[in-house]
Design a protein around this motif. Structure first.
Motif, PDB file in Angstrom:
ATOM      1  N   LYS A 133      80.987  13.310  51.774  1.00  0.00           N
ATOM      2  CA  LYS A 133      79.698  12.716  52.124  1.00  0.00           C
ATOM      3  C   LYS A 133      78.590  13.396  51.335  1.00  0.00           C
ATOM      4  O   LYS A 133      78.379  14.609  51.469  1.00  0.00           O
ATOM      5  CB  LYS A 133      79.409  12.877  53.615  1.00  0.00           C
ATOM      6  N   ASP A 134      77.915  12.628  50.484  1.00  0.00           N
ATOM      7  CA  ASP A 134      76.761  13.129  49.732  1.00  0.00           C
ATOM      8  C   ASP A 134      77.091  14.449  49.045  1.00  0.00           C
ATOM      9  O   ASP A 134      76.286  15.395  49.042  1.00  0.00           O
ATOM     10  CB  ASP A 134      75.558  13.309  50.657  1.00  0.00           C
ATOM     11  N   LEU A 135      78.276  14.519  48.429  1.00  0.00           N
ATOM     12  CA  LEU A 135      78.748  15.769  47.834  1.00  0.00           C
ATOM     13  C   LEU A 135      78.004  16.062  46.535  1.00  0.00           C
ATOM     14  O   LEU A 135      77.893  15.208  45.648  1.00  0.00           O
ATOM     15  CB  LEU A 135      80.244  15.678  47.572  1.00  0.00           C
ATOM     16  N   THR A 136      77.498  17.279  46.437  1.00  0.00           N
ATOM     17  CA  THR A 136      76.735  17.738  45.275  1.00  0.00           C
ATOM     18  C   THR A 136      77.257  19.108  44.872  1.00  0.00           C
ATOM     19  O   THR A 136      77.586  19.938  45.724  1.00  0.00           O
ATOM     20  CB  THR A 136      75.237  17.833  45.622  1.00  0.00           C
ATOM     21  N   GLY A 137      77.344  19.350  43.569  1.00  0.00           N
ATOM     22  CA  GLY A 137      77.776  20.673  43.118  1.00  0.00           C
ATOM     23  C   GLY A 137      77.954  20.717  41.616  1.00  0.00           C
ATOM     24  O   GLY A 137      77.813  19.717  40.913  1.00  0.00           O
ATOM     25  N   GLY A 138      78.262  21.922  41.120  1.00  0.00           N
ATOM     26  CA  GLY A 138      78.438  22.114  39.691  1.00  0.00           C
ATOM     27  C   GLY A 138      78.802  23.546  39.390  1.00  0.00           C
ATOM     28  O   GLY A 138      79.576  24.180  40.110  1.00  0.00           O
ATOM     29  N   TYR A 139      78.195  24.082  38.337  1.00  0.00           N
ATOM     30  CA  TYR A 139      78.568  25.392  37.815  1.00  0.00           C
ATOM     31  C   TYR A 139      77.341  26.283  37.666  1.00  0.00           C
ATOM     32  O   TYR A 139      76.304  25.840  37.156  1.00  0.00           O
ATOM     33  CB  TYR A 139      79.252  25.242  36.447  1.00  0.00           C
ATOM     34  N   SER A 140      77.479  27.516  38.116  1.00  0.00           N
ATOM     35  CA  SER A 140      76.448  28.538  37.916  1.00  0.00           C
ATOM     36  C   SER A 140      75.060  28.060  38.337  1.00  0.00           C
ATOM     37  O   SER A 140      74.067  28.277  37.621  1.00  0.00           O
ATOM     38  CB  SER A 140      76.423  28.974  36.441  1.00  0.00           C
ATOM     39  N   GLY A 141      75.004  27.385  39.469  1.00  0.00           N
ATOM     40  CA  GLY A 141      73.714  26.949  39.991  1.00  0.00           C
ATOM     41  C   GLY A 141      73.187  25.662  39.397  1.00  0.00           C
ATOM     42  O   GLY A 141      72.111  25.197  39.787  1.00  0.00           O
ATOM     43  N   PHE A 177      76.225  14.580  41.986  1.00  0.00           N
ATOM     44  CA  PHE A 177      75.087  14.399  42.884  1.00  0.00           C
ATOM     45  C   PHE A 177      75.382  13.337  43.947  1.00  0.00           C
ATOM     46  O   PHE A 177      75.620  12.171  43.630  1.00  0.00           O
ATOM     47  CB  PHE A 177      73.850  13.959  42.092  1.00  0.00           C
ATOM     48  N   ASP A 178      75.379  13.751  45.205  1.00  0.00           N
ATOM     49  CA  ASP A 178      75.379  12.822  46.348  1.00  0.00           C
ATOM     50  C   ASP A 178      76.493  11.783  46.300  1.00  0.00           C
ATOM     51  O   ASP A 178      76.265  10.599  46.574  1.00  0.00           O
ATOM     52  CB  ASP A 178      74.020  12.118  46.448  1.00  0.00           C
ATOM     53  N   VAL A 179      77.696  12.228  45.953  1.00  0.00           N
ATOM     54  CA  VAL A 179      78.830  11.303  45.875  1.00  0.00           C
ATOM     55  C   VAL A 179      79.516  11.209  47.234  1.00  0.00           C
ATOM     56  O   VAL A 179      79.782  12.216  47.882  1.00  0.00           O
ATOM     57  CB  VAL A 179      79.843  11.758  44.805  1.00  0.00           C
ATOM     58  N   SER A 180      79.800   9.997  47.663  1.00  0.00           N
ATOM     59  CA  SER A 180      80.508   9.750  48.920  1.00  0.00           C
ATOM     60  C   SER A 180      81.730   8.879  48.651  1.00  0.00           C
ATOM     61  O   SER A 180      81.700   7.982  47.800  1.00  0.00           O
ATOM     62  CB  SER A 180      79.603   9.057  49.934  1.00  0.00           C
ATOM     63  N   ALA A 181      82.816   9.163  49.379  1.00  0.00           N
ATOM     64  CA  ALA A 181      84.042   8.374  49.240  1.00  0.00           C
ATOM     65  C   ALA A 181      84.955   8.659  50.420  1.00  0.00           C
ATOM     66  O   ALA A 181      84.827   9.684  51.093  1.00  0.00           O
ATOM     67  CB  ALA A 181      84.758   8.707  47.929  1.00  0.00           C
ATOM     68  N   LYS A 182      85.885   7.727  50.672  1.00  0.00           N
ATOM     69  CA  LYS A 182      86.848   7.875  51.753  1.00  0.00           C
ATOM     70  C   LYS A 182      88.246   7.562  51.237  1.00  0.00           C
ATOM     71  O   LYS A 182      88.422   6.714  50.355  1.00  0.00           O
ATOM     72  CB  LYS A 182      86.519   6.928  52.911  1.00  0.00           C
ATOM     73  N   GLY A 230      76.238  18.544  50.857  1.00  0.00           N
ATOM     74  CA  GLY A 230      77.162  17.522  51.315  1.00  0.00           C
ATOM     75  C   GLY A 230      78.274  18.065  52.187  1.00  0.00           C
ATOM     76  O   GLY A 230      78.328  19.260  52.492  1.00  0.00           O
ATOM     77  N   GLN A 231      79.170  17.178  52.576  1.00  0.00           N
ATOM     78  CA  GLN A 231      80.262  17.528  53.474  1.00  0.00           C
ATOM     79  C   GLN A 231      81.596  17.045  52.913  1.00  0.00           C
ATOM     80  O   GLN A 231      81.659  16.045  52.198  1.00  0.00           O
ATOM     81  CB  GLN A 231      80.053  16.892  54.854  1.00  0.00           C
ATOM     82  N   LEU A 271      84.042  16.808  40.149  1.00  0.00           N
ATOM     83  CA  LEU A 271      84.264  16.233  41.471  1.00  0.00           C
ATOM     84  C   LEU A 271      85.663  16.576  41.982  1.00  0.00           C
ATOM     85  O   LEU A 271      85.845  16.886  43.167  1.00  0.00           O
ATOM     86  CB  LEU A 271      84.072  14.722  41.427  1.00  0.00           C
ATOM     87  N   ALA A 272      86.650  16.536  41.102  1.00  0.00           N
ATOM     88  CA  ALA A 272      88.014  16.892  41.502  1.00  0.00           C
ATOM     89  C   ALA A 272      88.070  18.331  42.005  1.00  0.00           C
ATOM     90  O   ALA A 272      88.708  18.626  43.023  1.00  0.00           O
ATOM     91  CB  ALA A 272      88.974  16.700  40.330  1.00  0.00           C
ATOM     92  N   ARG A 273      87.397  19.232  41.312  1.00  0.00           N
ATOM     93  CA  ARG A 273      87.422  20.638  41.716  1.00  0.00           C
ATOM     94  C   ARG A 273      86.605  20.876  42.985  1.00  0.00           C
ATOM     95  O   ARG A 273      86.952  21.725  43.803  1.00  0.00           O
ATOM     96  CB  ARG A 273      86.905  21.512  40.573  1.00  0.00           C
ATOM     97  N   LEU A 274      85.539  20.129  43.178  1.00  0.00           N
ATOM     98  CA  LEU A 274      84.798  20.212  44.440  1.00  0.00           C
ATOM     99  C   LEU A 274      85.670  19.734  45.596  1.00  0.00           C
ATOM    100  O   LEU A 274      85.648  20.310  46.692  1.00  0.00           O
ATOM    101  CB  LEU A 274      83.524  19.367  44.363  1.00  0.00           C
ATOM    102  N   ALA A 275      86.445  18.682  45.347  1.00  0.00           N
ATOM    103  CA  ALA A 275      87.278  18.124  46.411  1.00  0.00           C
ATOM    104  C   ALA A 275      88.415  19.062  46.791  1.00  0.00           C
ATOM    105  O   ALA A 275      88.781  19.157  47.967  1.00  0.00           O
ATOM    106  CB  ALA A 275      87.834  16.766  45.976  1.00  0.00           C
ATOM    107  N   ASN A 276      88.972  19.760  45.810  1.00  0.00           N
ATOM    108  CA  ASN A 276      90.128  20.601  46.120  1.00  0.00           C
ATOM    109  C   ASN A 276      89.749  22.031  46.473  1.00  0.00           C
ATOM    110  O   ASN A 276      90.592  22.796  46.957  1.00  0.00           O
ATOM    111  CB  ASN A 276      91.129  20.590  44.961  1.00  0.00           C
ATOM    112  N   GLY A 277      88.475  22.401  46.281  1.00  0.00           N
ATOM    113  CA  GLY A 277      88.020  23.738  46.632  1.00  0.00           C
ATOM    114  C   GLY A 277      87.904  24.695  45.469  1.00  0.00           C
ATOM    115  O   GLY A 277      87.598  25.871  45.666  1.00  0.00           O
ATOM    116  N   GLY A 278      88.141  24.211  44.258  1.00  0.00           N
ATOM    117  CA  GLY A 278      87.997  25.072  43.093  1.00  0.00           C
ATOM    118  C   GLY A 278      86.558  25.429  42.794  1.00  0.00           C
ATOM    119  O   GLY A 278      86.291  26.414  42.107  1.00  0.00           O
ATOM    120  N   LEU A 279      85.636  24.617  43.300  1.00  0.00           N
ATOM    121  CA  LEU A 279      84.208  24.896  43.174  1.00  0.00           C
ATOM    122  C   LEU A 279      83.566  24.757  44.552  1.00  0.00           C
ATOM    123  O   LEU A 279      83.901  23.833  45.296  1.00  0.00           O
ATOM    124  CB  LEU A 279      83.532  23.899  42.216  1.00  0.00           C
ATOM    125  N   PRO A 280      82.618  25.626  44.880  1.00  0.00           N
ATOM    126  CA  PRO A 280      81.904  25.455  46.148  1.00  0.00           C
ATOM    127  C   PRO A 280      80.794  24.422  45.984  1.00  0.00           C
ATOM    128  O   PRO A 280      80.088  24.414  44.975  1.00  0.00           O
ATOM    129  CB  PRO A 280      81.315  26.845  46.409  1.00  0.00           C
TER     130      PRO A 280
END
Length: 227
Positions: A8-16, A21-26, A59-60, A46-55
């Protein structure tokens, strides 16, 4: 189908610096989500955010309704999330056999030897001596046999011969039929179209397309790839 995994509204990347940005999927149990986009639009992030490789920075992420976005990759693996990366596919200094038997095995690797006989022939070979396409197959099969309820695959068909890509598609559909959720990141639209029941298109780190495969057209998808 029962909902298995949600972002839900997932946002993230590298080194700040945010890349997604704000990606949602089910993804439902037994569902296959195909994520597509040009190089550099944020698929691997996005793959690494989903699997936990990146914090994530926002989002949720929920697995069976429980929030897991704060958990690192090894804890998500313990909860049943498997990951096939685009790079660093296998343990190069271990044999093919050792690579296949690392981790918690849900199925015997032997079930896949008829489809990918190169693995049966190379069981005692050091994995690092295999070709790039062979290492992809090894990593793919390891992802299929692991005891997981969600499988995330980043560009699994890259460098793989077409006949083996077709076999990968068969394996993915069989794994989904057994109740696993699958999230596959790909540029090979033919491969994605053969397996996905829902498409998610990315551009510049944002979701620009989200439709069931039954409502999707190749023209729409190719237009997004041309952005």
């Amino acid at each position: 189908m029962t909902l298995l995994f949600e972002i839900k509204d997932l946002t993230g990347g590298y080194s700040g610096t945010n890349v997604v940005f704000d990606v949602s999927a089910k993804i439902d149990r037994g569902g296959i989500l195909g994520v597509f986009g040009r190089n550099g639009v944020g698929k691997s992030t996005l793959a690494r955010l989903a699997n936990g490789g990146l914090p994530p920075s926002g989002g949720q992420i929920l697995l069976d309704g429980d929030r897991i976005e704060e958990l690192p990759a090894f804890m998500r693996r313990e909860l049943g999330i498997g990951f096939m990366p685009q790079e660093s596919l296998v343990f190069d200094n271990l044999s093919v056999r050792e690579n296949l038997y690392i981790g918690t095995i849900g199925e015997s690797p032997g079930l896949y030897f008829d489809r990918f006989p190169v693995l049966a022939r190379r069981l005692d070979q050091i994995a690092g001596a295999m070709s790039g396409g062979e290492r992809k197959i090894l990593s793919f099969v390891r992802s299929m046999i692991e005891d997981t309820r969600l499988v995330i695959l980043d560009e699994p068909s890259e460098g793989v011969q077409s006949e083996n890509i077709n076999l990968m598609a068969t394996c993915l559909k069989e794994r989904a039929a057994k109740g696993a959720g699958i999230m596959i990141f790909e540029q090979n639209l033919g491969f994605l179209a053969s397996v996905a029941d829902h498409f998610l298109g990315l551009d510049a780190g944002r979701a620009v397309y989200s439709e069931p495969s039954s409502n999707s057209s190749e023209t729409e998808i190719r237009a997004i790839l041309a952005l």
